[in-house]
Scaffold this motif. Structure first.
Motif, PDB file in Angstrom:
ATOM      1  N   CYS A   1       0.830  -1.214   0.000  1.00 39.83           N
ATOM      2  CA  CYS A   1       0.000   0.000   0.000  1.00 39.83           C
ATOM      3  C   CYS A   1       0.865   1.264   0.000  1.00 39.83           C
ATOM      4  O   CYS A   1       0.339   2.376  -0.081  1.00 39.83           O
ATOM      5  CB  CYS A   1      -0.961   0.014   1.183  1.00 39.83           C
ATOM      6  N   ILE A   2       2.169   1.089   0.086  1.00 40.43           N
ATOM      7  CA  ILE A   2       3.093   2.227  -0.016  1.00 40.43           C
ATOM      8  C   ILE A   2       4.288   1.780  -0.857  1.00 40.43           C
ATOM      9  O   ILE A   2       4.882   0.723  -0.591  1.00 40.43           O
ATOM     10  CB  ILE A   2       3.575   2.698   1.368  1.00 40.43           C
ATOM     11  N   VAL A   3       4.622   2.568  -1.877  1.00 37.26           N
ATOM     12  CA  VAL A   3       5.734   2.219  -2.771  1.00 37.26           C
ATOM     13  C   VAL A   3       6.673   3.413  -2.871  1.00 37.26           C
ATOM     14  O   VAL A   3       6.251   4.523  -3.217  1.00 37.26           O
ATOM     15  CB  VAL A   3       5.232   1.821  -4.172  1.00 37.26           C
ATOM     16  N   TYR A   4       7.928   3.175  -2.584  1.00 35.99           N
ATOM     17  CA  TYR A   4       8.975   4.210  -2.572  1.00 35.99           C
ATOM     18  C   TYR A   4       9.589   4.313  -3.969  1.00 35.99           C
ATOM     19  O   TYR A   4      10.001   3.313  -4.556  1.00 35.99           O
ATOM     20  CB  TYR A   4      10.025   3.808  -1.537  1.00 35.99           C
ATOM     21  N   ASN A   5       9.653   5.521  -4.494  1.00 35.50           N
ATOM     22  CA  ASN A   5      10.264   5.781  -5.793  1.00 35.50           C
ATOM     23  C   ASN A   5      11.761   6.029  -5.648  1.00 35.50           C
ATOM     24  O   ASN A   5      12.171   7.042  -5.075  1.00 35.50           O
ATOM     25  CB  ASN A   5       9.600   7.016  -6.438  1.00 35.50           C
ATOM     26  N   VAL A   6      12.566   5.113  -6.177  1.00 38.64           N
ATOM     27  CA  VAL A   6      14.023   5.326  -6.244  1.00 38.64           C
ATOM     28  C   VAL A   6      14.437   5.089  -7.689  1.00 38.64           C
ATOM     29  O   VAL A   6      15.330   4.301  -7.986  1.00 38.64           O
ATOM     30  CB  VAL A   6      14.767   4.381  -5.276  1.00 38.64           C
TER      31      VAL A   6
ATOM     32  N   GLY B   1      -4.849   8.629  -1.131  1.00 32.89           N
ATOM     33  CA  GLY B   1      -4.414   7.302  -0.743  1.00 32.89           C
ATOM     34  C   GLY B   1      -4.887   6.947   0.650  1.00 32.89           C
ATOM     35  O   GLY B   1      -5.474   7.795   1.325  1.00 32.89           O
ATOM     36  N   PRO B   2      -4.657   5.706   1.096  1.00 37.67           N
ATOM     37  CA  PRO B   2      -3.824   4.701   0.442  1.00 37.67           C
ATOM     38  C   PRO B   2      -4.527   4.030  -0.735  1.00 37.67           C
ATOM     39  O   PRO B   2      -5.746   4.018  -0.732  1.00 37.67           O
ATOM     40  CB  PRO B   2      -3.568   3.691   1.584  1.00 37.67           C
ATOM     41  N   PRO B   3      -3.670   3.500  -1.672  1.00 37.68           N
ATOM     42  CA  PRO B   3      -2.211   3.405  -1.609  1.00 37.68           C
ATOM     43  C   PRO B   3      -1.526   4.753  -1.838  1.00 37.68           C
ATOM     44  O   PRO B   3      -2.095   5.642  -2.482  1.00 37.68           O
ATOM     45  CB  PRO B   3      -1.872   2.426  -2.735  1.00 37.68           C
ATOM     46  N   PHE B   4      -0.308   4.828  -1.314  1.00 40.18           N
ATOM     47  CA  PHE B   4       0.525   6.016  -1.458  1.00 40.18           C
ATOM     48  C   PHE B   4       1.848   5.667  -2.145  1.00 40.18           C
ATOM     49  O   PHE B   4       2.306   4.529  -2.077  1.00 40.18           O
ATOM     50  CB  PHE B   4       0.882   6.596  -0.089  1.00 40.18           C
ATOM     51  N   ALA B   5       2.438   6.686  -2.741  1.00 39.05           N
ATOM     52  CA  ALA B   5       3.835   6.603  -3.177  1.00 39.05           C
ATOM     53  C   ALA B   5       4.661   7.500  -2.264  1.00 39.05           C
ATOM     54  O   ALA B   5       4.117   8.371  -1.572  1.00 39.05           O
ATOM     55  CB  ALA B   5       3.976   7.060  -4.627  1.00 39.05           C
ATOM     56  N   ILE B   6       5.958   7.274  -2.253  1.00 39.62           N
ATOM     57  CA  ILE B   6       6.901   8.178  -1.584  1.00 39.62           C
ATOM     58  C   ILE B   6       7.836   8.717  -2.668  1.00 39.62           C
ATOM     59  O   ILE B   6       8.423   7.928  -3.424  1.00 39.62           O
ATOM     60  CB  ILE B   6       7.701   7.461  -0.480  1.00 39.62           C
ATOM     61  N   GLY B   7       7.945  10.031  -2.764  1.00 44.02           N
ATOM     62  CA  GLY B   7       8.785  10.652  -3.784  1.00 44.02           C
ATOM     63  C   GLY B   7      10.263  10.615  -3.420  1.00 44.02           C
ATOM     64  O   GLY B   7      10.650  10.218  -2.314  1.00 44.02           O
ATOM     65  N   VAL B   8      11.091  11.067  -4.348  1.00 42.81           N
ATOM     66  CA  VAL B   8      12.536  11.013  -4.127  1.00 42.81           C
ATOM     67  C   VAL B   8      13.233  12.217  -4.755  1.00 42.81           C
ATOM     68  O   VAL B   8      12.715  12.831  -5.697  1.00 42.81           O
ATOM     69  CB  VAL B   8      13.119   9.705  -4.710  1.00 42.81           C
ATOM     70  N   ASP B   9      14.385  12.533  -4.215  1.00 44.36           N
ATOM     71  CA  ASP B   9      15.273  13.612  -4.672  1.00 44.36           C
ATOM     72  C   ASP B   9      14.669  14.992  -4.416  1.00 44.36           C
ATOM     73  O   ASP B   9      15.126  15.725  -3.560  1.00 44.36           O
ATOM     74  CB  ASP B   9      15.639  13.452  -6.149  1.00 44.36           C
ATOM     75  N   ALA B  10      13.678  15.383  -5.216  1.00 43.48           N
ATOM     76  CA  ALA B  10      12.981  16.653  -4.981  1.00 43.48           C
ATOM     77  C   ALA B  10      11.762  16.397  -4.093  1.00 43.48           C
ATOM     78  O   ALA B  10      11.415  15.249  -3.809  1.00 43.48           O
ATOM     79  CB  ALA B  10      12.534  17.241  -6.316  1.00 43.48           C
ATOM     80  N   ASP B  11      11.101  17.458  -3.653  1.00 43.27           N
ATOM     81  CA  ASP B  11       9.797  17.321  -3.016  1.00 43.27           C
ATOM     82  C   ASP B  11       8.799  17.077  -4.152  1.00 43.27           C
ATOM     83  O   ASP B  11       8.422  17.992  -4.883  1.00 43.27           O
ATOM     84  CB  ASP B  11       9.456  18.597  -2.249  1.00 43.27           C
TER      85      ASP B  11
ATOM     86  N   MET C   1      13.901  13.891   0.260  1.00 44.27           N
ATOM     87  CA  MET C   1      14.587  14.924  -0.517  1.00 44.27           C
ATOM     88  C   MET C   1      16.098  14.738  -0.417  1.00 44.27           C
ATOM     89  O   MET C   1      16.675  14.798   0.661  1.00 44.27           O
ATOM     90  CB  MET C   1      14.179  16.306  -0.019  1.00 44.27           C
ATOM     91  N   LYS C   2      16.690  14.506  -1.566  1.00 50.52           N
ATOM     92  CA  LYS C   2      18.152  14.428  -1.663  1.00 50.52           C
ATOM     93  C   LYS C   2      18.588  15.757  -2.251  1.00 50.52           C
ATOM     94  O   LYS C   2      18.363  16.021  -3.436  1.00 50.52           O
ATOM     95  CB  LYS C   2      18.521  13.263  -2.576  1.00 50.52           C
ATOM     96  N   ARG C   3      19.191  16.594  -1.449  1.00 54.20           N
ATOM     97  CA  ARG C   3      19.377  17.988  -1.841  1.00 54.20           C
ATOM     98  C   ARG C   3      20.583  18.125  -2.766  1.00 54.20           C
ATOM     99  O   ARG C   3      21.632  18.655  -2.384  1.00 54.20           O
ATOM    100  CB  ARG C   3      19.486  18.864  -0.605  1.00 54.20           C
ATOM    101  N   VAL C   4      20.400  17.662  -3.993  1.00 52.07           N
ATOM    102  CA  VAL C   4      21.434  17.828  -5.021  1.00 52.07           C
ATOM    103  C   VAL C   4      21.733  19.312  -5.218  1.00 52.07           C
ATOM    104  O   VAL C   4      22.858  19.708  -5.519  1.00 52.07           O
ATOM    105  CB  VAL C   4      20.986  17.169  -6.338  1.00 52.07           C
ATOM    106  N   ASP C   5      20.711  20.156  -5.004  1.00 54.24           N
ATOM    107  CA  ASP C   5      20.931  21.601  -5.131  1.00 54.24           C
ATOM    108  C   ASP C   5      21.964  22.092  -4.117  1.00 54.24           C
ATOM    109  O   ASP C   5      22.842  22.892  -4.446  1.00 54.24           O
ATOM    110  CB  ASP C   5      19.614  22.367  -4.982  1.00 54.24           C
ATOM    111  N   VAL C   6      21.874  21.576  -2.898  1.00 55.88           N
ATOM    112  CA  VAL C   6      22.859  21.957  -1.878  1.00 55.88           C
ATOM    113  C   VAL C   6      24.254  21.473  -2.281  1.00 55.88           C
ATOM    114  O   VAL C   6      25.246  22.184  -2.123  1.00 55.88           O
ATOM    115  CB  VAL C   6      22.456  21.368  -0.504  1.00 55.88           C
TER     116      VAL C   6
END
Length: 463
Positions: A280-285, A309-319, A333-338
Motif C-alpha cells: 500500500c506504499i511504494v517508494y520511488n528510487v 491514498g492509500p495506496p501512497f507513493a513516496i517521492g525522491v530527490d525533490a519534493d 529529498m536528496k538535496r542535489v541543489d545543496v
C-alpha cells in the motif's frame, strides 16, 4: 634594391610572421568543434527560478560565506576568465522534476549569488558524456564543471586527467586521488530511513500487509537507499507497537529493479505488480521512471473510488508531493541543489586562496541538510519550480497545496512526529538496533556491494 623596397619587404615579412604566430598559438577553444548537444546560458526565465530557490531553508547550510563577499573577492581576472558554472546533465535531463532539476536549482542560485553565468549541456546518451565534458574543459571558461550523475564517473576521470587545471565536481560519483575533482556524495540511507519509518507506521495504521520500493538501474548508490529504507520500515514497526500497544505481524517488503531511470512505463508496471501483492506504499528510487509509480498508485486508489491514498507513493530527490496531490505521502529529498551550490562555492574559495585543496569528498547527510523527509513548508519552492517548468499553471498552486495539506492531516500527528524525530536522533545516535542490526552497522558497510545488500535484506527479512 633601393632603401624603400628594402623597408617594404621587411614590413611584409613581419606581417606574415605575425599572422603565422597567431594561427599557431591561438586559444584552443577557437579550434573546438561545435558541441553535439545544446549549450545555453541562463536566460531571464531561469532567474525567476533562482528567486524561488532562495526560499529554501536547507540551502542555508551551504551558505557559510555571504554571497556579496564572495563576488567582491573573486574578480574575473583571479578566475583567469573562468566566469561560468558549467553543468552536464545526465540522460534523464532537465524536466525530470527530480535529480537533474535539483542540480539546476543549486547551479542557478550559485550563478546569481556569485555573479557567474550558467552553461547547461544535456546528454541524450552515455556516449555524449565524454564530448560534452571535453568541449567545456577546452573552452577554458568554466570555473567548475559539474557532472550530474554516477554514470559520468569514468568520463570525468578521463577528462580530469586531460585537463588538470580544470576543476570538476561529480554528483553521486566517487573519484579518488584527483586534486581537481570534488566527489559530492549523499547519505541516502539516512533520508531513506525516515521514509521507511513513515511507511512502516502508515502501513500498519491502514492495516496493510506489505510495502515496496521500485528502483532504477542496479548501481551501488541505490543500495544505500534500499538499506536505509528497509531498516526504517522495521524501526517504524517497532515504534508503532510501542505507541499502540499492539503486536504487529511484520510487513512483507518488495523490491524491484527496473533497469532504467527514464522509462515511466516500466515503473508503472513494477508498481502495479507490487500493489497486486498487497503493498500500500511504494517508494520511488527510479528518477523519471518513478513517474509511472505515481500513476499506478493514483489509478489504483481511484478504482476504489478514493481521491486520496492509500495506496501512497513516496517521492525522491525533490519534493514530489505535488505531482499527484493526495497520493504521494512525502518525499525523501536528496538535496542535489545543496551539493552543487557547495561545490561551486568551494571552487571559488579555492581560486580565492581560502582553501588549500579543492579535490576530495563532500558528503552530505541529515546533519548537513543534504537529505530530509519533506514537510508541508517545503512545498512552495517546488510548486514554483513546476510553474517555471510549465508543468502546472500558477492558479493551480493553491488547490494543490490544500490537497496535500488535507492528505497529511488525515494521518495521526504522532506518526509524523516519530518520523521526523528519527531524523533528529540519527544526527547524534546511530546505535539504534532493529532485527539485530544497528544503523551504525549499515554505515560501516558502505560502500555497499551486491553481496552486502543481500546480507542486509536477509537480516531485515526483505523479499
Amino acid at each position: 634594391m633601393n632603401k624603400t623596397i628594402l623597408v617594404a619587404s621587411i614590413v611584409i615579412i613581419i606581417i606574415v610572421a605575425g599572422v603565422a604566430v597567431y594561427f599557431a598559438t591561438r586559444p584552443e577553444e577557437e579550434k573546438t568543434v561545435t558541441p553535439t548537444e545544446q549549450t545555453t546560458t541562463t536566460q531571464t526565465t531561469e532567474h525567476h527560478a533562482v528567486e524561488h530557490a532562495t526560499e529554501s531553508t536547507t540551502m542555508q547550510h551551504a551558505e557559510e560565506m555571504p554571497a556579496e563577499e564572495a563576488s567582491q573577492q573573486l574578480p574575473a581576472r583571479e578566475l583567469g576568465g573562468r566566469n561560468k558554472i558549467c553543468v552536464v546533465y545526465d540522460i534523464g535531463g532537465r524536466g525530470d522534476l527530480s535529480f537533474n532539476d535539483m542540480a539546476y536549482l543549486g547551479a542557478s542560485k550559485a550563478a546569481k549569488d556569485f555573479g557567474l553565468d550558467l552553461v547547461e549541456v544535456q546528454s541524450t546518451s552515455e556516449s555524449d558524456y565524454l564530448p560534452n565534458l571535453r568541449t567545456l574543459a577546452r573552452s577554458g571558461k568554466c570555473a567548475v564543471i559539474v557532472a550530474v550523475g554516477f554514470l559520468m564517473t569514468d568520463a570525468v576521470k578521463q577528462v580530469a586527467d586531460e585537463h588538470p587545471d580544470q576543476l570538476f565536481a561529480i554528483i553521486d560519483g566517487y573519484i579518488e586521488g584527483k586534486p581537481n575533482v570534488l566527489s559530492v556524495l549523499f547519505k541516502e540511507h539516512e533520508g531513506s530511513a525516515l521514509a521507511g519509518a513513515l511507511a512502516g507506521m502508515l502501513a500498519h495504521y491502514y492495516g496493510c500487509k506489505a510495502v515496496g520500493v521500485v528502483l532504477g538501474m542496479e548501481i551501488p548508490v541505490l543500495y544505500k537507499f534500499e538499506a536505509g529504507y528497509y531498516w526504517g520500515i522495521r524501526y517504524g514497526e517497532k515504534i508503532y507497537e510501542q505507541h499502540t500497544g499492539q503486536q504487529v505481524e511484520p510487513l512483507k517488503i518488495f523490491f524491484t529493479y527496473t533497469g532504467t531511470f527514464n522509462d515511466p512505463a516500466k515503473g508503472k508496471q513494477a508498481t502495479e505488480a507490487q500493489l497486486a501483492q498487497g503493498a500500500c506504499i511504494v517508494y520511488n528510487v527510479a528518477g523519471a521512471t518513478g513517474l509511472g509509480i505515481f500513476e499506478a498508485v493514483e489509478e489504483a486508489a481511484k478504482r476504489e473510488g478514493k481521491d486520496m491514498g492509500p495506496p501512497f507513493a513516496i517521492g525522491v530527490d525533490a519534493d514530489q508531493d505535488w505531482i499527484k496531490p493526495g497520493f504521494i505521502i512525502a518525499s525523501m529529498m536528496k538535496r542535489v541543489d545543496v551539493g552543487v551550490y557547495t561545490a561551486v562555492k568551494r571552487a571559488l574559495d579555492y581560486y580565492n586562496g581560502k582553501v588549500d585543496q579543492y579535490g576530495g569528498v563532500l558528503e552530505l547527510g541529515l546533519a548537513e541538510g543534504g537529505v530530509a523527509l519533506s514537510k508541508l513548508e517545503d512545498l512552495e519552492t517546488f510548486l514554483n519550480m513546476a510553474v517555471e517548468a510549465g508543468t502546472i499553471k500558477p492558479e493551480q498552486k493553491q488547490e494543490i497545496y490544500e490537497k496535500v495539506k488535507a492528505m497529511r492531516e488525515q494521518i495521526p500527528d504522532w506518526i509524523w512526529e516519530e518520523a521526523y524525530k528519527l531524523g533528529d536522533t540519527l544526527k547524534t545516535n546511530k546505535d539504534i538496533e532493529v532485527y539485530g542490526l544497528k544503523f551504525s552497522d549499515i554505515e560501516k558497510m558502505i560502500p555497499l556491494d551486491s553481496k552486502e545488500i543481500k546480507e542486509i535484506r536477509d537480516k531485515l527479512k526483505v523479499g
